[in-house]
Write an enzyme that holds these catalytic residues in place. Structure first.
Site: not given
Length: 290
Positions: A39, A153
């Site tokens: 991320s 993610d």
């Protein structure tokens, strides 16, 4: 021979602390050789591996609340609140290389296959695709397609990617967790729309859309509060599980509980916390990374 690796965790806006950690390590003369990021950790790790951390820090510090609100694009059919094109624009402005293989240091971006739920390590190919996929926070950034696979993610499955760092040959692994929890994850009275400065804007939306988003006068969690806090709960549980079976040599835990994953305009605070972490743990870092 000792090879130091850096595992940079997920955390949305809190992940700006990675910049401060890297600055602090440089001040101590500690130079990681490989990096794995998840991320925001993937974005910061990519910029560092490309020698473009200065440019990313300037971009982050210049980001204001007004500019951030301009990134919002309410099209629910696209799977996310924020414009994915913003990432492409920012990466172009940083002058990052097009391919992971062209980075100055070995790098892995961790993402999650939406169809299978499997962890995916991206260590070659398009750098933009790798970073964009890794930051696809559910509900905030839409999933990103790579070769017919839709990616989410990486924090959904490996919030602080120690294992990926070791796969790059790290014998000593320094982990940075932006999501240390020192208090309540959410409290009544918090209002994320007021924080973002879009409360009045939400009030002008059509009734069906406004009903999905707005806070009532009675304090309670809104949809963005729910998304942000749910991500916090899930990633902290997963981090503990992963750490129990695959512990890093040393973990730096950022105290940024007062920030949400959406507070991207508060980079100054997060970067300062990253520097503070290195200062507080300087002796342990020297011993660990010797």
């Amino acid at each position: 021979m000792n090879r130091l690796g850096l595992a940079l965790g997920s955390g949305g806006a809190r992940g700006w602390c990675h910049i401060g950690v890297l600055r602090g390590l440089d001040d101590l003369g500690i130079a990681p050789e490989v990096v794995a990021g998840c991320s925001m950790g993937a974005l910061v790790g990519a910029a560092w591996a490309a020698g473009r951390l200065d440019a990313l820090e300037d971009w982050a510090r210049d980001l204001t609340l007004t500019r951030m609100v301009g990134f919002i694009d309410l099209h629910f059919d696209r799977g996310g609140l924020m414009r994915g094109g913003t990432v492409a624009e920012m990466m172009r402005s940083l002058d990052l290389p097009e391919r992971i293989e062209d980075l100055d240091r070995p790098f892995i971006a961790v993402t999650t296959d939406m169809a299978t739920g499997h962890e995916v390590w991206l260590r070659e190919g398009s750098l933009f695709d790798a970073v964009r996929a890794s930051i696809s926070i559910p509900g905030l950034f839409s999933p990103h397609e790579i070769n017919g696979r839709w990616m989410l993610d990486g924090g959904l499955i490996n919030p602080v990617p120690v294992s990926a760092c070791r796969a790059l040959g790290a014998t000593t692994t320094l982990a940075v967790n932006p999501n240390a929890k020192t208090g309540p994850l959410w409290e009544p009275g918090d209002n994320i729309y007021e924080q973002l400065g879009v409360k009045d804007w939400v009030g002008r939306l059509p009734d069906p859309v406004r009903g999905l988003l707005k806070h009532d006068e009675v304090p309670g969690p809104g949809i963005l509060d729910v998304v942000s806090t749910s991500i916090d709960i899930m990633t902290e549980f997963l981090r503990k599980v992963r750490t129990a079976s695959d512990s890093p040599s040393l973990t730096l835990e950022a105290d940024l509980n007062h920030m949400s994953v959406l507070d991207l305009y508060r980079a100054d605070e997060a970067i300062a916390e990253g520097r503070r972490l290195v200062e507080v743990h300087s002796d342990a870092l020297r011993a660990c990374c010797a």
